[in-house]
Design a protein around this motif. Structure first.
Motif, mmCIF file in Angstrom:
data_model
loop_
_atom_site.group_PDB
_atom_site.id
_atom_site.type_symbol
_atom_site.label_atom_id
_atom_site.label_comp_id
_atom_site.label_asym_id
_atom_site.label_seq_id
_atom_site.Cartn_x
_atom_site.Cartn_y
_atom_site.Cartn_z
ATOM 1 N N VAL A 39 41.083 43.148 64.649
ATOM 2 C CA VAL A 39 40.424 42.712 65.967
ATOM 3 C C VAL A 39 41.382 42.801 66.939
ATOM 4 C CG1 VAL A 39 38.875 41.191 67.163
ATOM 5 C CG2 VAL A 39 38.781 41.480 64.751
ATOM 6 N N ASN A 194 33.530 41.890 61.303
ATOM 7 C CA ASN A 194 34.829 42.718 61.228
ATOM 8 C C ASN A 194 35.495 42.567 60.002
ATOM 9 O OD1 ASN A 194 36.624 44.388 62.871
ATOM 10 N ND2 ASN A 194 38.046 42.947 61.653
ATOM 11 N N SER A 201 38.046 46.244 65.248
ATOM 12 C CA SER A 201 37.405 46.173 66.356
ATOM 13 C C SER A 201 38.178 46.346 67.749
ATOM 14 C CB SER A 201 36.577 44.670 66.433
ATOM 15 O OG SER A 201 35.578 44.526 65.164
#
Length: 273
Positions: A39, A194, A201
């Motif tokens: 992420v 995620n 992400s």
């Protein structure tokens, strides 16, 4: 991350990317990497090119120069059919959700499944309910967006963004306008979904505090360039003036509050601006 980044090629890679809207250059040599499972947050002041980066990665825009690669393929040299197929493997959460106001929650989440697959209606129903269950809103499936709070609407938009189990999810200001409780809920959902999907992400955001809790890596953009980057721990410990100003929301620093203009004293003395 459970998998060593050194053992895999990047999912997304930008190398010396430049982009201009007409004569106005927005990006000036961007280098950025997103590994599988990460992420990643992109931060910076308004108008610095953050959303433009998402549009380049999503294939809506084409870089003026440099390379934008997803899964090792340069988007600029992909046939249109291949690009559209790749984009179906991406999810997007737009700023403020962008739900279809005349559709129910169920139909909003079902929309990408109906648009891009030929799944039977029973399977579509089951998948939609599973996505809504994941964001805690299965019981709201019959409501219209006007009947939802801001936080609920953002969770529905998140369920729609992951409806096709994308490999890459992009978020444009996912925390904008949310109260502290909803903000925390959305942040945790982004991280959890995620990891559950095995996705990557990319999140454009101004919310430093929440981002530092959930992301793996952060890029700071200013005047079209990457001016700093690092892990959350590295960002917290950074003495870089730009990072310090942004993280601590200070008025004085490299990021000026005023747009460039002549001194105001001349204007007040009757001179033309």
């Amino acid at each position: 991350m459970s998998i060593s980044q050194a053992d895999q090629s990047p999912l997304v890679s930008l190398r010396d990317v430049r982009f201009a809207y007409g004569e106005r250059e927005v990006l000036r040599g961007i280098d950025l990497t997103v590994h599988r499972g990460q992420v990643v947050a992109i931060m910076g002041g308004s108008g610095c090119g953050k959303t433009t980066l998402l549009r380049l990665i999503g294939g809506q825009l084409r870089a003026s120069s440099g390379a934008v690669e997803v899964e090792g393929r340069d988007l600029a040299h992909m046939p249109r059919s291949d690009l559209y197929a790749l984009r179906r493997r991406m999810g997007m959460l737009f700023q403020f959700g962008a739900l279809f106001t005349d559709m129910t929650v169920f139909d909003n989440v079902a929309f990408p499944l109906r648009e891009h697959t030929t799944l039977p209606s029973g399977m579509v129903r089951d998948l939609v309910m599973m996505k809504l269950q994941a964001v805690g809103l299965r019981g709201a499936h019959a409501l219209k967006p006007a009947e939802l709070s801001g936080g609920m609407a953002r969770r529905v938009a998140l369920a729609r963004a992951v409806a096709l189990d994308p490999m890459l999810i992009m978020y444009d200001e996912p925390f904008a306008g949310l109260d502290p409780i909803s903000l925390g809920v959305i942040g945790r959902l982004i991280r959890r979904l995620n990891d559950a999907l095995g996705a990557s992400s990319i999140m454009v955001t101004h919310d430093v505090h929440e981002s530092l809790l959930i992301v793996d890596y952060i890029y700071f953009v200013s005047e079209g360039r990457i001016v700093a980057h690092g892990t959350p721990d590295e960002i917290r410990a950074s003495t870089d003036p730009f990072v310090h100003q942004f993280v601590h929301a200070e008025a004085d620093g490299p990021v000026a509050f005023h747009y460039p203009a002549p001194p105001i004293d001349g204007l007040l003395q009757g001179r033309r601006p």
